[in-house]
Design a protein around this motif. Structure first.
Motif, PDB file in Angstrom:
ATOM      1  N   PRO A 266      94.990 -42.584 -54.243  1.00 33.13           N
ATOM      2  CA  PRO A 266      95.497 -43.709 -55.254  1.00 33.13           C
ATOM      3  C   PRO A 266      94.383 -44.590 -55.635  1.00 33.13           C
ATOM      4  CG  PRO A 266      96.148 -44.283 -52.980  1.00 33.13           C
ATOM      5  CD  PRO A 266      95.697 -42.943 -53.011  1.00 33.13           C
ATOM      6  N   VAL A 267      94.535 -45.071 -56.808  1.00 33.21           N
ATOM      7  CA  VAL A 267      93.576 -45.798 -57.418  1.00 33.21           C
ATOM      8  C   VAL A 267      93.176 -46.941 -56.441  1.00 33.21           C
ATOM      9  CG1 VAL A 267      93.251 -47.351 -59.466  1.00 33.21           C
ATOM     10  CG2 VAL A 267      93.912 -45.092 -59.808  1.00 33.21           C
ATOM     11  N   ALA A 268      91.975 -47.385 -56.409  1.00 39.67           N
ATOM     12  CA  ALA A 268      91.748 -48.567 -55.580  1.00 39.67           C
ATOM     13  C   ALA A 268      92.089 -49.837 -56.343  1.00 39.67           C
ATOM     14  CB  ALA A 268      90.123 -48.687 -55.595  1.00 39.67           C
ATOM     15  N   GLN A 269      92.543 -50.852 -55.350  1.00 39.05           N
ATOM     16  CA  GLN A 269      92.909 -52.262 -56.073  1.00 39.05           C
ATOM     17  C   GLN A 269      92.150 -53.340 -55.707  1.00 39.05           C
ATOM     18  OE1 GLN A 269      95.349 -52.190 -58.197  1.00 39.05           O
ATOM     19  NE2 GLN A 269      95.927 -50.212 -57.997  1.00 39.05           N
ATOM     20  N   PRO A 270      91.976 -54.559 -56.469  1.00 36.02           N
ATOM     21  CA  PRO A 270      91.321 -55.571 -56.096  1.00 36.02           C
ATOM     22  C   PRO A 270      91.982 -56.603 -55.029  1.00 36.02           C
ATOM     23  CG  PRO A 270      92.473 -56.141 -58.094  1.00 36.02           C
ATOM     24  CD  PRO A 270      92.711 -54.621 -57.755  1.00 36.02           C
ATOM     25  N   LEU A 271      92.933 -55.961 -54.250  1.00 35.96           N
ATOM     26  CA  LEU A 271      93.637 -56.858 -53.306  1.00 35.96           C
ATOM     27  C   LEU A 271      93.404 -56.022 -52.079  1.00 35.96           C
ATOM     28  CD1 LEU A 271      96.973 -57.729 -54.995  1.00 35.96           C
ATOM     29  CD2 LEU A 271      94.863 -59.299 -54.562  1.00 35.96           C
ATOM     30  N   PRO A 272      93.860 -56.404 -50.861  1.00 31.40           N
ATOM     31  CA  PRO A 272      94.128 -55.567 -49.721  1.00 31.40           C
ATOM     32  C   PRO A 272      95.226 -54.715 -49.795  1.00 31.40           C
ATOM     33  CG  PRO A 272      93.690 -57.985 -49.153  1.00 31.40           C
ATOM     34  CD  PRO A 272      94.015 -58.023 -50.396  1.00 31.40           C
ATOM     35  N   VAL A 273      94.961 -53.491 -49.322  1.00 31.66           N
ATOM     36  CA  VAL A 273      96.103 -52.517 -49.606  1.00 31.66           C
ATOM     37  C   VAL A 273      96.455 -51.810 -48.355  1.00 31.66           C
ATOM     38  CG1 VAL A 273      96.616 -50.122 -50.505  1.00 31.66           C
ATOM     39  CG2 VAL A 273      95.082 -51.756 -51.979  1.00 31.66           C
ATOM     40  N   ARG A 274      97.946 -51.723 -48.450  1.00 34.63           N
ATOM     41  CA  ARG A 274      98.619 -51.059 -47.073  1.00 34.63           C
ATOM     42  C   ARG A 274      99.431 -50.140 -47.874  1.00 34.63           C
ATOM     43  NH1 ARG A 274     103.540 -50.534 -47.471  1.00 34.63           N
ATOM     44  NH2 ARG A 274     104.028 -50.294 -45.074  1.00 34.63           N
ATOM     45  N   THR A 275      99.808 -48.715 -47.124  1.00 37.81           N
ATOM     46  CA  THR A 275     100.186 -47.716 -47.587  1.00 37.81           C
ATOM     47  C   THR A 275     101.111 -47.110 -46.833  1.00 37.81           C
ATOM     48  OG1 THR A 275      98.106 -47.338 -48.639  1.00 37.81           O
ATOM     49  CG2 THR A 275      99.659 -45.274 -48.491  1.00 37.81           C
ATOM     50  N   GLY A 276     102.194 -46.586 -47.451  1.00 37.70           N
ATOM     51  CA  GLY A 276     103.402 -46.089 -46.556  1.00 37.70           C
ATOM     52  C   GLY A 276     104.510 -46.802 -46.591  1.00 37.70           C
ATOM     53  N   GLY A 277     105.740 -46.088 -46.350  1.00 36.75           N
ATOM     54  CA  GLY A 277     107.033 -46.896 -46.002  1.00 36.75           C
ATOM     55  C   GLY A 277     106.976 -47.858 -45.265  1.00 36.75           C
ATOM     56  N   PHE A 278     107.951 -48.926 -45.572  1.00 36.29           N
ATOM     57  CA  PHE A 278     108.387 -49.771 -44.273  1.00 36.29           C
ATOM     58  C   PHE A 278     109.210 -49.567 -43.334  1.00 36.29           C
ATOM     59  CE2 PHE A 278     105.855 -53.079 -46.527  1.00 36.29           C
ATOM     60  CZ  PHE A 278     105.886 -52.662 -48.012  1.00 36.29           C
ATOM     61  N   GLY A 279     109.861 -48.513 -43.486  1.00 35.78           N
ATOM     62  CA  GLY A 279     111.088 -48.148 -42.494  1.00 35.78           C
ATOM     63  C   GLY A 279     112.465 -48.799 -43.012  1.00 35.78           C
ATOM     64  N   GLY A 280     112.889 -48.589 -44.099  1.00 37.65           N
ATOM     65  CA  GLY A 280     113.877 -48.987 -44.819  1.00 37.65           C
ATOM     66  C   GLY A 280     114.065 -50.782 -45.015  1.00 37.65           C
ATOM     67  N   VAL A 281     115.504 -51.004 -45.061  1.00 35.58           N
ATOM     68  CA  VAL A 281     115.624 -52.517 -45.262  1.00 35.58           C
ATOM     69  C   VAL A 281     115.148 -53.221 -44.099  1.00 35.58           C
ATOM     70  CG1 VAL A 281     117.134 -54.249 -45.583  1.00 35.58           C
ATOM     71  CG2 VAL A 281     117.342 -52.136 -46.846  1.00 35.58           C
ATOM     72  N   ALA A 282     115.454 -52.743 -42.771  1.00 29.07           N
ATOM     73  CA  ALA A 282     115.056 -53.644 -41.743  1.00 29.07           C
ATOM     74  C   ALA A 282     113.628 -53.594 -41.284  1.00 29.07           C
ATOM     75  CB  ALA A 282     115.721 -52.943 -40.369  1.00 29.07           C
ATOM     76  N   GLY A 283     112.855 -52.680 -41.852  1.00 24.93           N
ATOM     77  CA  GLY A 283     111.345 -52.428 -41.877  1.00 24.93           C
ATOM     78  C   GLY A 283     110.861 -53.272 -42.496  1.00 24.93           C
ATOM     79  N   LEU A 284     111.424 -53.422 -43.883  1.00 31.00           N
ATOM     80  CA  LEU A 284     110.566 -54.292 -45.084  1.00 31.00           C
ATOM     81  C   LEU A 284     110.852 -55.725 -44.474  1.00 31.00           C
ATOM     82  CD1 LEU A 284     109.246 -54.977 -47.658  1.00 31.00           C
ATOM     83  CD2 LEU A 284     111.226 -54.412 -48.700  1.00 31.00           C
ATOM     84  N   ALA A 285     112.382 -55.990 -43.875  1.00 36.58           N
ATOM     85  CA  ALA A 285     112.568 -57.429 -43.628  1.00 36.58           C
ATOM     86  C   ALA A 285     111.587 -57.582 -42.309  1.00 36.58           C
ATOM     87  CB  ALA A 285     113.886 -57.503 -43.138  1.00 36.58           C
ATOM     88  N   GLY A 286     111.467 -56.900 -41.409  1.00 36.87           N
ATOM     89  CA  GLY A 286     110.307 -57.221 -40.346  1.00 36.87           C
ATOM     90  C   GLY A 286     109.106 -57.435 -40.886  1.00 36.87           C
ATOM     91  N   TYR A 287     108.807 -56.750 -41.976  1.00 36.67           N
ATOM     92  CA  TYR A 287     107.236 -56.683 -42.482  1.00 36.67           C
ATOM     93  C   TYR A 287     107.093 -58.365 -43.086  1.00 36.67           C
ATOM     94  CZ  TYR A 287     102.936 -56.145 -45.324  1.00 36.67           C
ATOM     95  OH  TYR A 287     101.797 -56.288 -45.682  1.00 36.67           O
ATOM     96  N   LEU A 288     108.024 -58.662 -43.679  1.00 37.40           N
ATOM     97  CA  LEU A 288     107.987 -59.978 -44.542  1.00 37.40           C
ATOM     98  C   LEU A 288     107.867 -61.136 -43.541  1.00 37.40           C
ATOM     99  CD1 LEU A 288     110.990 -59.129 -47.167  1.00 37.40           C
ATOM    100  CD2 LEU A 288     108.503 -59.036 -47.538  1.00 37.40           C
ATOM    101  N   ARG A 289     108.709 -60.977 -42.441  1.00 32.59           N
ATOM    102  CA  ARG A 289     108.539 -62.013 -41.298  1.00 32.59           C
ATOM    103  C   ARG A 289     107.363 -61.904 -40.550  1.00 32.59           C
ATOM    104  NH1 ARG A 289     114.162 -59.997 -39.933  1.00 32.59           N
ATOM    105  NH2 ARG A 289     115.706 -61.624 -41.095  1.00 32.59           N
ATOM    106  N   ALA A 290     107.062 -60.585 -40.385  1.00 32.82           N
ATOM    107  CA  ALA A 290     105.701 -60.645 -39.381  1.00 32.82           C
ATOM    108  C   ALA A 290     104.487 -61.058 -39.929  1.00 32.82           C
ATOM    109  CB  ALA A 290     105.581 -59.273 -38.796  1.00 32.82           C
ATOM    110  N   GLU A 291     104.523 -60.788 -41.578  1.00 30.99           N
ATOM    111  CA  GLU A 291     103.505 -61.271 -42.138  1.00 30.99           C
ATOM    112  C   GLU A 291     103.598 -62.341 -42.942  1.00 30.99           C
ATOM    113  OE1 GLU A 291     101.151 -58.229 -41.235  1.00 30.99           O
ATOM    114  OE2 GLU A 291     100.464 -59.451 -42.796  1.00 30.99           O
TER     115      GLU A 291
END
Ligand code: 3Y8
Ligand code: NAP
Length: 243
Positions: free
Chosen positions: A38-63
């Motif tokens: 993928p094209v490079a971005q001028p921000l830190p990049v993370r790649t891949g699914g979060f693991g559904g809604v729970a995974g994304l909610a966990g990511y939002l909290r952890a980060e």
């Protein structure tokens, strides 16, 4: 200072990333990992699914994410649904940076269809030379109409056999040009185009070329996404972030 998660993978997301980087915002750009490079971005990049809604909610909290910008493609409906649910579950403010659907102009020969099966049916029975400009993920729906010759445009070379008996692939990443798409349609003697109603400028060239060549287009409506706050421009998002 807000800490932002930007769900990307589109031209609008790339523009949003540039504005956030220029403002010195604390932001992370997220790719699904659909393509090899993928094209490079001028921000830190993370790649891949979060693991559904729970995974994304966990990511939002952890980060410690304080704001989510959904700048994904209008056809990335699952990601958008998950983002609405995870933000509701965690109380994280969400805004979608969304492009308008394309509207037919004078001279456009468009047939609007609600989904992939309807797009297959719209090709008719008689064998045609069809440009399937819908990427890689939805090709199998067209195996129901093997009588056509299909020209495919993929971002990466196919890793396994194509699900269509009479198909050839060009490997190219947009944004595309009208000259390039006009030449492609002519060289391959294309009679009909299937496209997603993505909107935006990155995929529009083939529609302009089709109008100039008088070719019919089957345009697939974008899927439903849940109600959410929507911005049409990067500036609107920056104002919402108070940046
Ligand atoms: C991985 C990031 C930027 C973003 C550019 C936009 C424009 C060019 C036009 C045609 C139509 C299609 C497809 C398309 C376009 C932009 C934008 C857009 C359409 C990249 C990218 C990723 C993807 C994923 C890819 C899908 C595929 C769809 C090809 C990068 C290049 C058809 C959508 O091979 C695959 O698995 C490809 C998968 C999802 C649709 C599908 O279902 O196959 N996009 N496209 C993103 C990630 O990993 O999170 O690799 O650099 C981004 C872009 N593709 O930086 O300027 O914004 O729309 N992408 C469609 O619109 O119909 C091509 O050929 O005419
Ligand atoms: P999708 O079907 O809506 O999403 C399926 C799953 O892929 C999501 O549930 C999520 O996995 C993961 N995902 C999707 N986008 C992500 C992102 N930006 N960051 C992290 N994970 C993501 O998605 P898609 O239609 O395959 O689109 C994938 C990517 O390609 C997106 O970035 C999108 O903007 C880009 N794109 C898509 C199209 C298209 O036609 N669909 C066109 C241009 C660009 P989990 O559930 O595990 O979190």
């Amino acid at each position: 200072m807000p800490r932002i998660l930007l769900l990307g993978g589109t031209t609008e997301a790339a523009r949003m990333a540039r504005a956030l980087a220029e403002a010195g915002a604390d932001a992370v750009y997220s790719y699904a990992g659909r393509t090899e490079a993928p094209v490079a971005q001028p921000l830190p990049v993370r790649t891949g699914g979060f693991g559904g809604v729970a995974g994304l909610a966990g990511y939002l909290r952890a980060e410690g994410i304080t704001h989510l910008i959904d700048a994904t493609h209008p056809f990335a409906a699952q990601m958008s649904r998950n983002a609405v649910a995870a933000c509701a579950a965690t109380g994280t403010p969400l805004i979608a940076l969304e492009r308008e659907p394309w509207q037919a102009d004078k001279g456009d020969l468009w047939t609007h269809v609600p989904d992939l099966p309807a797009a297959v049916a719209a090709l008719g029975q008689a064998p045609r030379r069809v440009f399937l400009a819908i990427g890689r993920q939805n090709l199998s729906a067209f195996a129901a109409a093997p009588q056509h010759h299909y020209l495919l445009r993929l971002v990466d070379p196919p890793t396994e056999a194509l699900p269509l008996p009479d198909a050839e692939a060009v490997i190219a990443r947009g944004p595309f040009t009208v000259e390039g798409d006009r030449a492609l349609l002519r060289d391959h003697r294309i009679e009909m185009i299937v496209a997603k109603n993505a909107g935006g400028a990155g995929a529009e060239a083939k529609l302009t070329a089709a109008r100039e060549l008088g070719l019919p287009v089957v345009l697939i409506d974008r899927p439903q996404v849940p109600e959410r706050r929507v911005a049409r421009t990067v500036a609107e998002v920056m104002a919402w972030l108070d940046l």
